[in-house]
Scaffold this active site. Structure first.
Site, short mmCIF file in Angstrom:
data_model
loop_
_atom_site.label_atom_id
_atom_site.label_comp_id
_atom_site.label_asym_id
_atom_site.label_seq_id
_atom_site.Cartn_x
_atom_site.Cartn_y
_atom_site.Cartn_z
N GLU A 125 -5.96 8.75 7.78
CA GLU A 125 -6.53 8.32 6.49
C GLU A 125 -7.93 8.89 6.30
O GLU A 125 -8.32 9.22 5.19
CB GLU A 125 -6.55 6.80 6.41
CG GLU A 125 -5.19 6.20 6.14
CD GLU A 125 -5.29 4.75 5.72
OE1 GLU A 125 -5.86 4.47 4.65
OE2 GLU A 125 -4.81 3.89 6.48
N ASN A 182 -7.04 6.36 -1.73
CA ASN A 182 -5.95 5.43 -1.47
C ASN A 182 -6.18 4.26 -2.43
O ASN A 182 -7.11 3.48 -2.24
CB ASN A 182 -6.00 4.99 0.00
CG ASN A 182 -4.81 4.15 0.40
OD1 ASN A 182 -4.09 3.63 -0.44
ND2 ASN A 182 -4.61 4.00 1.70
N ASN A 211 0.21 -1.07 5.49
CA ASN A 211 1.12 -0.35 6.40
C ASN A 211 0.47 -0.48 7.76
O ASN A 211 -0.48 0.26 8.07
CB ASN A 211 1.20 1.15 6.07
CG ASN A 211 2.03 1.47 4.84
OD1 ASN A 211 3.17 1.89 4.93
ND2 ASN A 211 1.43 1.28 3.67
N CYS A 230 -5.04 -3.00 2.82
CA CYS A 230 -4.74 -2.94 4.26
C CYS A 230 -5.94 -3.17 5.18
O CYS A 230 -6.36 -4.28 5.38
CB CYS A 230 -4.03 -1.63 4.60
SG CYS A 230 -3.30 -1.71 6.24
N GLU A 270 0.86 -1.20 0.00
CA GLU A 270 0.00 0.00 0.00
C GLU A 270 0.89 1.25 0.00
O GLU A 270 1.94 1.26 0.65
CB GLU A 270 -0.84 -0.02 1.29
CG GLU A 270 -1.67 1.22 1.55
CD GLU A 270 -2.26 1.26 2.97
OE1 GLU A 270 -1.63 0.75 3.92
OE2 GLU A 270 -3.37 1.79 3.11
N LYS A 295 -9.51 2.29 -1.91
CA LYS A 295 -9.73 1.74 -0.56
C LYS A 295 -11.06 2.20 0.03
O LYS A 295 -11.35 3.40 0.08
CB LYS A 295 -8.57 2.16 0.34
CG LYS A 295 -8.55 1.53 1.72
CD LYS A 295 -7.26 1.93 2.44
CE LYS A 295 -7.10 1.33 3.81
NZ LYS A 295 -5.81 1.72 4.42
N1 CDT Z 1 -2.97 1.38 6.47
C1 CDT Z 1 -3.89 0.82 7.25
O1 CDT Z 1 -5.05 0.66 6.85
N2 CDT Z 1 -3.51 0.49 8.48
C2 CDT Z 1 -4.43 0.00 9.46
C3 CDT Z 1 -4.03 0.43 10.81
C4 CDT Z 1 -5.16 0.32 11.74
S1 CDT Z 1 -4.95 1.26 13.13
C5 CDT Z 1 -5.46 2.81 12.72
C6 CDT Z 1 -4.58 -1.52 9.46
O2 CDT Z 1 -5.72 -1.98 9.52
O3 CDT Z 1 -3.59 -2.24 9.44
#
Ligand code: CDT
Length: 307
Positions: free
Chosen positions: A143, A107, A194, A169, A47, A124
């Site tokens: 985000e 995204n 991420n 993600c 991502e 996304k």
């Molecule tokens: N990038 C991304 O979607 N990361 C989220 C972090 C969650 S905590 C705010 C994830 O679900 O891995």
């Protein structure tokens, strides 16, 4: 009869805030060369693969925010990746921040075929985090501020002689994501992530981050009889530890290959797309066993219904 797709997952280590797109793309090209050496048909990147994970900072200036976004794909700094892939006849998928002609921010991730054509695009849908600056956090997760929820739905694309889906993600934590793709006969779902090792609102779950990552990916694969490739941006990025755990999962939910470290690393697996049928025509034969009339709450409510 088998229908083999050789899939490479290209985990990336941290990308610094001041690292240029050209530098990230040079790293991606080096990873792509490794995938080519192993005869991969397609290589999957994380991502937001072109920059650092910028939603960890509150930025007030819209011009500065827009600087993290791509107005065209491929732009001139990304072109070398497309050129190399076309020359080497390898497909690829990666995520980036997309700014559309109409000024929308998404995204996004794409699938590019072996001839360099974009044959699949996803924006996304499940945007995690928060909208306002929350200075109590050691790092932000903005985000919800910087992106709009995707407007393309969860689609499956006919490409690479298979049925290919994308998500990104946080989408992987939601069973609806994989089921909607599964209901379109997905045979491979590719996603980048991420994921910080530290979750500020509930730090008591920090030690479970790697477990939850594989838990949802393996469940999504098995419950829909699809291959899943989950690819991390990993390591210590600008003061934030990101989990690794990049892996390729079979339609029976088994991890077939997994990255060992938290840096740039490629894993490869020969994925037989026909294996999906062992699940899709048996235990999870949707046509035979699903009871959609009993699932109406899934789409009629966003939150919990107490009565
Ligand atoms: N990038 C991304 O979607 N990361 C989220 C972090 C969650 S905590 C705010 C994830 O679900 O891995």
């Amino acid at each position: 009869m088998s229908r083999i797709l050789i899939i490479a997952a290209a985990q990336m280590g941290p990308i610094a805030r001041n690292e240029s797109r050209s530098s990230a793309v040079a790293r991606m090209c080096a990873l792509m060369e490794i995938a080519v050496d192993q005869n991969a048909d397609i290589v999957v990147f994380p991502e937001l693969a072109l920059t650092t994970f910028f939603p960890r900072w509150f930025i007030a200036d819209q011009e500065e925010i827009d600087g993290w976004f791509e107005r065209q794909m491929p732009g001139h700094e990304i072109q070398p990746l497309f050129d190399l892939a076309k020359k080497m006849k390898i497909g690829f998928s990666f995520g980036y921040a997309e700014l559309t002609d109409k000024g929308h921010h998404f995204n996004t991730s794409i699938i590019v075929d072996k001839a360099g054509n974009i044959v699949g695009k996803y924006r996304k849908i499940h945007l995690p985090g928060h909208k306002e600056n929350e200075p109590w956090r050691p790092f932000q997760h903005l985000e919800k501020r910087y992106f709009e929820p995707g407007d393309l739905g969860f689609k499956v694309f006919n490409a690479f002689n298979g049925r290919l889906g994308l998500c990104i993600c946080n989408d992987r934590r939601w069973p609806e994501t994989f089921r909607v793709l599964g209901l379109q006969g997905a045979e491979l779902v590719m996603l980048g992530y991420n994921t910080p090792a530290h979750y500020p609102p509930a730090p008591e779950h920090d030690h479970l981050q790697d477990f939850h990552n594989h838990l949802v990916l393996q469940a999504g694969a098995y419950q829909n009889g699809t291959w899943i490739v989950g690819v991390a941006k990993a390591g210590h990025e600008e003061g934030c530890d990101l989990i690794g755990g990049t892996c390729i999962i079979s339609p029976t939910g088994v991890i077939m290959a997994q990255c060992k470290g938290l840096g740039d690393e490629v894993i490869v697996h020969e994925c037989d797309l026909n294996l999906c049928q062992e699940i899709q025509q048996n235990i999870f034969n949707f046509e035979l066993h699903r009871e959609p009339d009993s699932y109406k709450l899934i789409t009629s409510t966003k939150g919990i219904v107490w009565e």
